[in-house]
Design an enzyme around this catalytic site. Structure first.
Site, PDB file in Angstrom:
ATOM      1  N   SER A 167     -27.379 -41.987 -48.346  1.00  0.00           N
ATOM      2  CA  SER A 167     -28.755 -42.211 -48.767  1.00  0.00           C
ATOM      3  C   SER A 167     -29.570 -40.953 -48.511  1.00  0.00           C
ATOM      4  O   SER A 167     -29.026 -39.915 -48.140  1.00  0.00           O
ATOM      5  CB  SER A 167     -29.321 -43.416 -48.046  1.00  0.00           C
ATOM      6  N   LEU A 168     -30.865 -41.050 -48.730  1.00  0.00           N
ATOM      7  CA  LEU A 168     -31.729 -39.873 -48.589  1.00  0.00           C
ATOM      8  C   LEU A 168     -32.752 -40.133 -47.505  1.00  0.00           C
ATOM      9  O   LEU A 168     -33.206 -41.258 -47.329  1.00  0.00           O
ATOM     10  CB  LEU A 168     -32.478 -39.635 -49.904  1.00  0.00           C
ATOM     11  N   LYS A 173     -41.715 -39.746 -51.270  1.00  0.00           N
ATOM     12  CA  LYS A 173     -42.118 -41.046 -51.813  1.00  0.00           C
ATOM     13  C   LYS A 173     -43.590 -41.041 -52.224  1.00  0.00           C
ATOM     14  O   LYS A 173     -44.412 -40.383 -51.599  1.00  0.00           O
ATOM     15  CB  LYS A 173     -41.899 -42.143 -50.755  1.00  0.00           C
ATOM     16  N   LYS A 183     -37.218 -39.972 -58.596  1.00  0.00           N
ATOM     17  CA  LYS A 183     -36.407 -40.919 -57.828  1.00  0.00           C
ATOM     18  C   LYS A 183     -36.504 -42.265 -58.521  1.00  0.00           C
ATOM     19  O   LYS A 183     -37.511 -42.969 -58.417  1.00  0.00           O
ATOM     20  CB  LYS A 183     -36.890 -41.018 -56.385  1.00  0.00           C
ATOM     21  N   GLU A 202     -28.060 -43.592 -61.245  1.00  0.00           N
ATOM     22  CA  GLU A 202     -28.870 -44.770 -60.968  1.00  0.00           C
ATOM     23  C   GLU A 202     -28.904 -45.648 -62.214  1.00  0.00           C
ATOM     24  O   GLU A 202     -29.305 -45.189 -63.286  1.00  0.00           O
ATOM     25  CB  GLU A 202     -30.284 -44.304 -60.599  1.00  0.00           C
ATOM     26  N   CYS A 214     -37.000 -80.113 -34.280  1.00  0.00           N
ATOM     27  CA  CYS A 214     -37.944 -79.783 -35.355  1.00  0.00           C
ATOM     28  C   CYS A 214     -37.169 -79.486 -36.645  1.00  0.00           C
ATOM     29  O   CYS A 214     -36.334 -78.585 -36.678  1.00  0.00           O
ATOM     30  CB  CYS A 214     -38.764 -78.567 -34.945  1.00  0.00           C
ATOM     31  N   TYR A 217     -26.972 -38.108 -61.512  1.00  0.00           N
ATOM     32  CA  TYR A 217     -27.556 -37.037 -60.710  1.00  0.00           C
ATOM     33  C   TYR A 217     -26.598 -36.383 -59.708  1.00  0.00           C
ATOM     34  O   TYR A 217     -27.011 -35.523 -58.945  1.00  0.00           O
ATOM     35  CB  TYR A 217     -28.796 -37.526 -59.974  1.00  0.00           C
ATOM     36  N   CYS A 250     -43.178 -80.663 -37.273  1.00  0.00           N
ATOM     37  CA  CYS A 250     -42.732 -81.817 -36.480  1.00  0.00           C
ATOM     38  C   CYS A 250     -43.819 -82.333 -35.532  1.00  0.00           C
ATOM     39  O   CYS A 250     -43.607 -83.298 -34.809  1.00  0.00           O
ATOM     40  CB  CYS A 250     -41.470 -81.472 -35.691  1.00  0.00           C
ATOM     41  N   GLU A 294     -36.131 -33.894 -59.042  1.00  0.00           N
ATOM     42  CA  GLU A 294     -35.716 -34.994 -59.923  1.00  0.00           C
ATOM     43  C   GLU A 294     -36.596 -36.200 -59.643  1.00  0.00           C
ATOM     44  O   GLU A 294     -37.044 -36.375 -58.517  1.00  0.00           O
ATOM     45  CB  GLU A 294     -34.254 -35.388 -59.619  1.00  0.00           C
ATOM     46  N   LYS A 325     -33.677 -31.275 -54.080  1.00  0.00           N
ATOM     47  CA  LYS A 325     -32.331 -30.960 -53.609  1.00  0.00           C
ATOM     48  C   LYS A 325     -32.150 -29.454 -53.596  1.00  0.00           C
ATOM     49  O   LYS A 325     -32.486 -28.799 -54.589  1.00  0.00           O
ATOM     50  CB  LYS A 325     -31.278 -31.571 -54.541  1.00  0.00           C
ATOM     51  N   ARG A 339     -22.836 -49.064 -54.916  1.00  0.00           N
ATOM     52  CA  ARG A 339     -22.833 -48.292 -53.681  1.00  0.00           C
ATOM     53  C   ARG A 339     -22.357 -49.135 -52.499  1.00  0.00           C
ATOM     54  O   ARG A 339     -21.688 -48.637 -51.604  1.00  0.00           O
ATOM     55  CB  ARG A 339     -24.255 -47.784 -53.429  1.00  0.00           C
ATOM     56  N   ASP A 395     -35.985 -46.076 -59.479  1.00  0.00           N
ATOM     57  CA  ASP A 395     -35.914 -47.272 -58.658  1.00  0.00           C
ATOM     58  C   ASP A 395     -34.958 -48.261 -59.313  1.00  0.00           C
ATOM     59  O   ASP A 395     -35.354 -49.156 -60.028  1.00  0.00           O
ATOM     60  CB  ASP A 395     -37.315 -47.868 -58.514  1.00  0.00           C
ATOM     61  N   CYS A 418     -43.078 -73.375 -31.577  1.00  0.00           N
ATOM     62  CA  CYS A 418     -42.952 -74.829 -31.542  1.00  0.00           C
ATOM     63  C   CYS A 418     -41.925 -75.139 -30.458  1.00  0.00           C
ATOM     64  O   CYS A 418     -40.867 -74.513 -30.396  1.00  0.00           O
ATOM     65  CB  CYS A 418     -42.466 -75.336 -32.899  1.00  0.00           C
ATOM     66  N   CYS A 467     -47.124 -78.290 -34.063  1.00  0.00           N
ATOM     67  CA  CYS A 467     -46.259 -77.736 -35.106  1.00  0.00           C
ATOM     68  C   CYS A 467     -46.582 -78.380 -36.454  1.00  0.00           C
ATOM     69  O   CYS A 467     -46.644 -79.608 -36.545  1.00  0.00           O
ATOM     70  CB  CYS A 467     -44.799 -77.996 -34.733  1.00  0.00           C
ATOM     71  N   ALA A 493     -31.191 -48.730 -88.009  1.00  0.00           N
ATOM     72  CA  ALA A 493     -30.541 -49.549 -89.038  1.00  0.00           C
ATOM     73  C   ALA A 493     -29.277 -48.867 -89.559  1.00  0.00           C
ATOM     74  O   ALA A 493     -28.241 -49.507 -89.751  1.00  0.00           O
ATOM     75  CB  ALA A 493     -31.513 -49.805 -90.185  1.00  0.00           C
TER      76      ALA A 493
HETATM   77  S1  IVH Z   1     -29.138 -38.368 -54.689  1.00  0.00           S
HETATM   78  C1  IVH Z   1     -26.513 -37.588 -51.079  1.00  0.00           C
HETATM   79  N1  IVH Z   1     -30.912 -38.442 -56.643  1.00  0.00           N
HETATM   80  O1  IVH Z   1     -32.023 -43.193 -53.943  1.00  0.00           O
HETATM   81  C2  IVH Z   1     -27.649 -37.932 -51.990  1.00  0.00           C
HETATM   82  N2  IVH Z   1     -30.555 -40.431 -55.386  1.00  0.00           N
HETATM   83  O2  IVH Z   1     -32.465 -43.176 -51.080  1.00  0.00           O
HETATM   84  C3  IVH Z   1     -27.404 -39.151 -52.793  1.00  0.00           C
HETATM   85  N3  IVH Z   1     -31.858 -42.353 -56.156  1.00  0.00           N
HETATM   86  O3  IVH Z   1     -28.789 -44.249 -53.053  1.00  0.00           O
HETATM   87  C4  IVH Z   1     -28.500 -39.616 -53.649  1.00  0.00           C
HETATM   88  N4  IVH Z   1     -32.881 -41.325 -57.813  1.00  0.00           N
HETATM   89  O4  IVH Z   1     -29.755 -44.996 -55.319  1.00  0.00           O
HETATM   90  C5  IVH Z   1     -30.307 -39.136 -55.654  1.00  0.00           C
HETATM   91  N5  IVH Z   1     -32.413 -38.366 -58.415  1.00  0.00           N
HETATM   92  C6  IVH Z   1     -31.806 -39.053 -57.435  1.00  0.00           C
HETATM   93  C7  IVH Z   1     -32.087 -40.417 -57.205  1.00  0.00           C
HETATM   94  C8  IVH Z   1     -31.435 -41.071 -56.164  1.00  0.00           C
HETATM   95  C9  IVH Z   1     -32.730 -42.479 -57.174  1.00  0.00           C
HETATM   96  C10 IVH Z   1     -31.507 -43.444 -55.228  1.00  0.00           C
HETATM   97  C11 IVH Z   1     -30.020 -43.645 -55.037  1.00  0.00           C
HETATM   98  C12 IVH Z   1     -29.759 -43.388 -53.575  1.00  0.00           C
HETATM   99  C13 IVH Z   1     -31.106 -43.637 -52.981  1.00  0.00           C
HETATM  100  C14 IVH Z   1     -31.262 -42.875 -51.689  1.00  0.00           C
END
Ligand code: IVH
Length: 667
Positions: free
Chosen positions: A82-83, A315, A116, A174, A433, A226, A412, A114, A291, A137, A118, A427, A409, A34
């Site tokens: 990407s990873l 994962k 990950k 992210e 169809c 990150y 049709c 770290e 990392k 991206r 979503d 089909c 099918c 507030a």
């Molecule tokens: S580092 C070269 N750190 O995961 C490395 N990515 O699968 C670049 N993501 O495109 C990514 N948490 O969208 C990194 N702590 C984290 C993350 C992260 C989520 C996502 C990000 C990336 C994707 C890769």
């Protein structure tokens, strides 16, 4: 007087800025919401009275831009990669071992762990401490300019704290939607009978890709940073850990869950800890990321194709639950393929409620021994389509029904063909169809094909059901009146669709070939066909043997292509499309490209490109890139740490090029 006002404005902005930082970055607010709101309103009022003193980085200036027509593109100077994923302890240990092997002298490596998140990756570009632009991206190389939307995210700093930051600083992170916001958004959507988002990630992506930033602002997105991209003027710390701390000191939110550890075993302990905490976190995560902390080591390790060797995403396991199969429906795909889809009693798994799961084909039903009425285990991992793992036979009720492939099918009623030894039943009606017709039109209109904006699935269904469109060529004969007469179609959208159809007429040959929906001809094959033949005429006249000289085309694909172009109806549709005005720029045939007919092999790590980039560059000049060395190889391009391919090239007397020679190909 005016000096006074300016002082007041400055002081208010400074206070709000500081409170923002305490709230979003330090997570240690010292005033109530507030009190914050009161300060904010005071600033707002003062700025309304003195619009001449409004600055773009004032906390009040997060929303306000007029809606855009479309997003501009932004090229990433440093690609957004990407990873690689690890799904088990073994995968993680192997990742660590690969690193130790490559770095030879070291016995253990320190990592930053770290969560990950979503959500979706964005990059934020600051100059002299001011946010200049922000991009998604995209495909990793080119993203969309979402600056106005990112400005609305309260935790994104519009200007940086202190004075220690580099003159140019790109920060990556992210964008996510907190679980609470997600629930609220869906609750409201349900009340208004609007589209429900399947999970917070889709909701975040949908919210960030709004042309009107007011909508984004109402969605309360958040960010954790990150990584950095381009840095100029001052260097950033040379460890991941200190880099994250520096980002925090500049005012960027960094996850409070990050941890610096000295070896891989500690990474695995971190994984367990976070997995147990997962449900209590206010945002969705789908794993953790490890990392290598030392950036000198990161640089030594480099990249393979599109992912760094120095990081891995560990994962969480796919979630599994049990539910009941209420019914099985058979869907008809673009090529007539009949796919059984299980209708399930809705269950919540992996962050979403699911009520359907594909079973791929009838053989799979037999193999998994599935009956209607069975209790089954359903699995969902990440964004993939939910899968039925197995049935629980002990729970099969008396009334359970065996599932049989229909003879006709479901759409049709034509005969369904199931060739011995083939998994897929089809089909046989082809474009007669309506289901296949609809799918063919949807494919034609899709983004990677003709990219007809606004021609969504529901509209296509209506066009076909109302018999306004029978083939893809009919699309270009639609009138405004016909379109506007569809259910839930306003005149404005009808006009937009007509315009989109008009716009789609200017296309490229690869897109057009993809759009035709020839069996087994995907994007890559369409590109190769276009490059090889140069024009449509030459392609339509090609024999199976001609086609098989292309690296991507095997006997089956060649057969499908020849069969397609020998069908009179198809030629007629193509002629109509061309007569309607579909056209493309002439392409240079492979033969007229500078490196056509040559074959290169890549080995070792290049400094200037990733493997994929190098491959793309070579192919763009008309040459092929092969995986192994033979006497026919034009040259082997050798990077650091090259292995057996270099030896083989030497023994065969094949030309060897270093990176410098290689770069000369492009000048
Ligand atoms: S580092 C070269 N750190 O995961 C490395 N990515 O699968 C670049 N993501 O495109 C990514 N948490 O969208 C990194 N702590 C984290 C993350 C992260 C989520 C996502 C990000 C990336 C994707 C890769």
């Amino acid at each position: 007087m005016s000096h006074d006002i300016q002082q007041q404005l400055k002081s208010l902005r400074g206070k709000l800025h500081e409170h923002n930082y305490r709230y979003y970055v330090l997570d240690e607010p010292v005033i109530s919401d507030a009190e914050y709101d009161a300060l904010f309103r005071k600033l707002q009022k003062l700025e309304i009275d003195h619009p001449e003193y409004v600055t773009p980085d004032s906390p009040t200036q997060r929303v306000g831009a007029a809606p855009l027509k479309e997003f501009a593109e932004i090229q990433h100077e440093i690609p957004m990669l990407s990873l690689d994923n690890a799904f088990s302890v073994e995968d993680v240990l192997a990742f660590n071992q690969r690193i130790l092997d490559r770095l030879k002298t070291i016995s253990s490596v320190a990592y930053v762990c770290e969560p990950k998140l979503d959500g979706l990756a964005v990059t934020l570009h600051y100059e002299k401490g001011i946010l200049k632009n922000a991009a998604t991206r995209g495909d990793g190389y080119t993203g969309e300019d979402v600056t106005e939307n990112v400005r609305t995210i309260a935790s994104v700093p519009l200007h940086l704290r202190g004075s220690d930051y580099p003159e140019v600083l790109e920060v990556r992170g992210e964008v996510y939607m907190p679980k609470k916001e997600f629930e609220l958004l869906n609750k409201r959507a349900k009340e208004k009978n609007e589209k429900i988002f399947v999970n917070p990630r889709n909701a975040a992506a949908g919210s960030l890709r709004q042309l009107d930033s007011h909508i984004t602002a109402s969605r309360h997105l958040a960010i954790y940073c990150y990584a950095t991209g381009v840095v100029k003027g001052k260097s950033m710390p040379d460890t991941q850990w200190e880099m994250l701390l520096a980002l925090k000191s500049f005012g960027f939110p960094v996850s409070p869950e990050i941890k610096l550890v000295t070896n891989i075993d500690a990474c695995l302990r971190y994984y367990d800890k976070i997995m147990h905490k997962r449900d209590t976190l206010p945002y969705e995560i789908d794993g953790v990321v490890y990392k290598v902390n030392d950036m000198h080591l990161q640089n030594k390790l480099g990249f393979v194709s599109r992912a760094p060797r120095w990081a891995v995403a560990h994962k969480f396991p796919a979630e599994e639950v049990s539910t009941i199969i209420e019914d099985i429906e058979f869907q008809v795909g673009r090529t007539g393929a009949i796919t059984p889809v299980a209708r399930l009693q809705p269950v919540f798994v992996g962050g979403v409620t699911i009520s359907n799961a594909t079973l791929h084909n009838i053989d799979e039903i037999e193999r998994k021994d599935i009956y209607i009425g069975d209790t089954v285990i359903v699995r969902r991992a990440g964004d993939v389509i939910p899968e039925i793992v197995s049935s629980i036979k002990e729970k099969r009720p008396q009334t359970a029904k065996k599932i049989k492939l229909p003879k006709h099918c479901p759409v049709c009623h034509s005969h369904i063909e199931h060739i011995e030894g083939e998994a897929i039943a089809r089909c046989t009606a082809g474009l007669f169809c309506p289901a296949q017709r609809k799918e063919a039109i949807k494919h034609f209109a899709s983004r990677r094909a003709m990219d007809i904006e606004g021609l969504g699935d529901k509209i296509v269904d209506q066009f076909v059901d109302e018999k306004l469109v029978a083939t893809i060529a009919d699309l270009y004969e639609l009138t405004l009146e016909q379109i506007a007469n569809l259910e839930r179609m306003a005149e404005k959208s009808a006009n937009n669709l007509l315009q989109a159809l008009e716009k789609s007429k200017k296309t490229t040959l690869p897109r057009f070939l993809l759009a035709l929906g020839i069996r087994e001809v995907g994007e890559a094959t369409a590109k190769q066909l276009a490059l090889h033949f140069g024009d449509l005429k030459a392609l339509t006249a090609a024999t199976e043997e001609d086609l098989q000289t292309i690296s991507d085309v095997g006997p089956v694909v060649a057969k499908h292509i020849v069969a397609f172009f020998s069908e009179k109806k198809n030629i007629h549709v193509i002629e109509k499309l061309l007569a309607a005005g579909i056209h493309w720029e002439k392409i240079k045939k492979s033969a007229s490209l500078p490196l056509s007919g040559k074959t290169y092999v890549l080995t070792g790590t290049l400094q200037s490109f990733t493997r994929d980039e190098a491959k793309e560059k070579i192919e763009a000049l008309g040459a092929k890139v092969a995986g192994s060395v033979s006497a026919k190889t034009t040259a082997v391009i050798v990077g650091a740490d090259a292995g057996s391919k270099l030896e083989k090239a030497k023994s065969l007397g094949v030309t060897i090029m270093n990176e410098k020679d290689f770069l000369k190909l492009f000048v």
